[in-house]
Write a protein that holds these residues in place. Structure first.
Motif, PDB file in Angstrom:
ATOM      1  N   THR A  34      43.693  31.588  43.212  1.00  0.00           N
ATOM      2  CA  THR A  34      43.444  33.010  42.970  1.00  0.00           C
ATOM      3  C   THR A  34      44.117  33.472  41.684  1.00  0.00           C
ATOM      4  N   ASN A  37      42.056  32.145  38.754  1.00  0.00           N
ATOM      5  CA  ASN A  37      40.801  32.887  38.698  1.00  0.00           C
ATOM      6  C   ASN A  37      41.005  34.276  38.095  1.00  0.00           C
ATOM      7  N   THR A  38      42.044  34.966  38.560  1.00  0.00           N
ATOM      8  CA  THR A  38      42.309  36.329  38.090  1.00  0.00           C
ATOM      9  C   THR A  38      42.669  36.354  36.616  1.00  0.00           C
ATOM     10  N   LYS A  60      32.452  32.681  36.766  1.00  0.00           N
ATOM     11  CA  LYS A  60      32.295  32.480  38.203  1.00  0.00           C
ATOM     12  C   LYS A  60      31.335  31.333  38.489  1.00  0.00           C
ATOM     13  N   SER A 283      27.996  38.996  50.862  1.00  0.00           N
ATOM     14  CA  SER A 283      28.656  37.706  50.661  1.00  0.00           C
ATOM     15  C   SER A 283      29.113  37.096  51.982  1.00  0.00           C
ATOM     16  N   TRP A 379      28.899  37.472  42.917  1.00  0.00           N
ATOM     17  CA  TRP A 379      30.177  37.245  42.256  1.00  0.00           C
ATOM     18  C   TRP A 379      30.092  37.345  40.745  1.00  0.00           C
ATOM     19  N   PRO A 383      32.287  42.028  40.038  1.00  0.00           N
ATOM     20  CA  PRO A 383      33.413  42.243  39.121  1.00  0.00           C
ATOM     21  C   PRO A 383      33.037  43.071  37.892  1.00  0.00           C
ATOM     22  N   TYR A 399      39.885  43.840  41.475  1.00  0.00           N
ATOM     23  CA  TYR A 399      39.040  42.679  41.748  1.00  0.00           C
ATOM     24  C   TYR A 399      39.537  41.901  42.965  1.00  0.00           C
ATOM     25  N   ASN A 400      40.847  41.664  43.034  1.00  0.00           N
ATOM     26  CA  ASN A 400      41.374  40.866  44.143  1.00  0.00           C
ATOM     27  C   ASN A 400      41.294  41.614  45.472  1.00  0.00           C
ATOM     28  N   THR A 403      37.763  41.033  46.632  1.00  0.00           N
ATOM     29  CA  THR A 403      37.515  39.672  47.134  1.00  0.00           C
ATOM     30  C   THR A 403      37.943  39.504  48.588  1.00  0.00           C
ATOM     31  N   ASN A 406      35.172  38.856  51.181  1.00  0.00           N
ATOM     32  CA  ASN A 406      34.588  37.537  51.445  1.00  0.00           C
ATOM     33  C   ASN A 406      35.174  36.874  52.688  1.00  0.00           C
TER      34      ASN A 406
END
Length: 504
Positions: A34, A37-38, A60, A283, A379, A383, A399-400, A403, A406
């Motif tokens: 994570t 990704n961030t 993504k 999702s 995805w 974002p 954003y997190n 998520t 999901n």
């Protein structure tokens, strides 16, 4: 029997210790992913704020394709020891991150539109499509033909070359400096000047805030030139009224959509929760299919479950790439809200779930195609839309939080709904089979307490689950349309002027 029970009790602490170790390692690994990704997503979106859709889609997309890439690398190593696979997954990505941690960062001077940006993103899109087609072909060949190690190594080397080709773009731009266009100069950050009349600037901002309250809604729907004239007239009237004391200027409470929000400010906005629940339903239903794809293919009579897992990985990748590309066309060319692309993706997923429910010939192929494309598109779109509506300043936190939809959707839809319905249908089939034929094998298993795993066969196993998932996608589609209606004016303000200028 007593000795067997005591040894089992002695082995129990060791099993629990190993399970606890695995839980800790999975916790650290998933949270570390994570962070990677961030950092990559936030840095690139801040560096390319005018191309959010393509940037998010490409990043993504590669994140979704990473499993297939690592699988091909492990096939080249071809080690019978599973510890080597774990070592590769632990050390390989960490070495890449350490090598690039000083390069991947927000760059202060590049927040502008280069004339070559369109060609650069088109080139990267072409490489992505070529990479997806190549991986699909390699997987099919390796599955159908027994290949020697030299051929597999050659395939992997070609894969590395395809992955590294996009690096040619920043390298070429670094050595070949191009003259800046006029539109590029206006987007560069101007040096801040210390002016004595800061109080006057503050009052001007307050006047502009008051202007937003006094402005009729129909003004935003006018053409760009006419809208600019009307706003200028209102602004002059407000300045005069404020100077004469006829208007009391109110201080604005919090940012407006399109400006920078903190997470706490976004949590009280209906648009944020519309995005969250639409993502949760869309999702979450897609992840339910991915989690249960093996059982779904077996229930429909297919033994090659790994083929469908690889296929949905490729379609997921293409959905992310396509979602970013087409949503960018929607906002750039038509100044229409980006969530309309998410609504289309959810409609596609509803059709995919319906195919799974019917169990028609070829349903697995069509279903994985539609679900993979729709799930991946989420995805790339979400974002970018969140950064447009709630700003880039706290984009990482926003954003997190989104998520979280999901795993929450997967927990409810897959862990509760899908598993419960599958177990119910499997038990029903087991009871019918038990009543129809009493063979010695089943009697033996009952006498000695051998529990055979329950298996369900036929389209009925996931019929109700797929119908429920399809209905949830329809609800998500409606939520996305509500979001589109609510954000039309925001996107008209964000992209209407640029598109009008381009037409002129």
């Amino acid at each position: 029997m007593a000795g067997f029970g005591s040894s089992s009790l002695e082995e129990l602490p060791l099993c629990l210790y190993g399970l606890m170790q695995m839980c800790i390692l999975i916790f650290l690994g998933t949270n570390g992913e994570t962070y990677f990704n961030t950092v990559a997503l936030v840095s690139c979106v801040q560096n390319f704020p005018k191309s959010r859709g393509p940037v998010v889609g490409i990043l993504k997309g590669f994140a979704g394709l990473s499993g297939a890439i690592l699988t091909q690398i492990y096939a080249m190593i071809h080690s019978p020891d599973h510890a080597s696979l774990i070592f590769m997954v632990a050390v390989g990505p960490a070495m890449v991150v350490i090598a690039l941690m000083f390069i991947v960062r927000p760059v202060g001077g590049h927040r502008q539109v280069r004339p070559t940006d369109g060609r650069s993103f088109s080139f990267i899109y072409s490489v992505c499509l070529l990479l997806a087609a190549y991986l699909m072909g390699v997987m099919l060949v390796e599955d159908l033909v027994d290949l020697n190690r030299t051929v597999i190594t050659t395939f992997t080397v070609i894969l590395f070359i395809l992955i590294l080709i996009p690096i040619a773009i920043p390298v070429s731009l670094s050595f070949c400096l191009e003259p800046r266009a006029l539109e590029e100069q206006t987007l560069l950050p101007e040096p801040q000047k210390q002016e004595p009349d800061t109080l006057q600037q503050d009052s001007s901002e307050l006047i502009l805030s008051e202007l937003e309250d006094e402005k009729p809604k129909e003004v935003d729907l006018l053409p760009a030139s006419e809208r600019k004239k009307r706003i200028a007239q209102l602004q002059v009237k407000l300045f005069q009224a404020a100077a004469e004391g006829a208007v009391r200027v109110k201080r604005r409470r919090g940012p407006r959509r399109g400006e920078d929000f903190t997470l706490t400010q976004a949590l009280i906005k209906a648009d944020f929760w519309l995005i969250f629940f639409s993502l949760l339903l869309g999702s979450g239903s897609g992840l339910t299919v991915i989690d249960n794809l093996g059982q779904m293919s077996q229930s429909l009579g297919s033994d090659n479950t790994h083929i469908f897992v690889s296929m949905i990985s490729i379609w997921n990748f293409l959905g992310r790439i396509g979602g970013g590309y087409f949503s960018e066309i929607i906002v750039r060319e038509h100044a229409y809200p980006r969530p309309i692309a998410m609504a289309v993706a959810q409609l596609i997923m509803a059709a995919g779930h319906f195919f799974f429910a019917m169990g028609w010939p070829g349903a697995m192929h069509v279903g994985t195609l539609l679900i993979g494309l729709g799930y991946g598109a989420h995805w790339a779109i979400v974002p970018a839309a969140a950064s447009e509506l709630f700003g880039l300043k706290k984009f990482g936190a926003l954003y997190n939080f989104l998520t979280l939809a999901n795993p929450a959707g997967s927990l409810v839809f897959s862990g509760v709904i899908a598993s419960s319905i599958y177990d119910h249908e499997a038990e029903k089939q087991a009871h019918q089979h038990h009543h129809q034929q009493q063979n010695w094998g089943s009697i033996f298993s009952v006498m000695f307490g051998v529990d055979e795993p329950l298996k369900c066969e036929g389209a009925i196993c996931f019929f109700l689950t797929s119908i429920i998932m399809s209905g949830l996608c329809i609800i998500a589609f409606i939520l996305s349309l509500i979001l589109v209606y609510r954000t039309k004016i925001v996107y008209a303000n964000l992209y209407g002027k640029t598109s009008s200028a381009r037409l002129i």
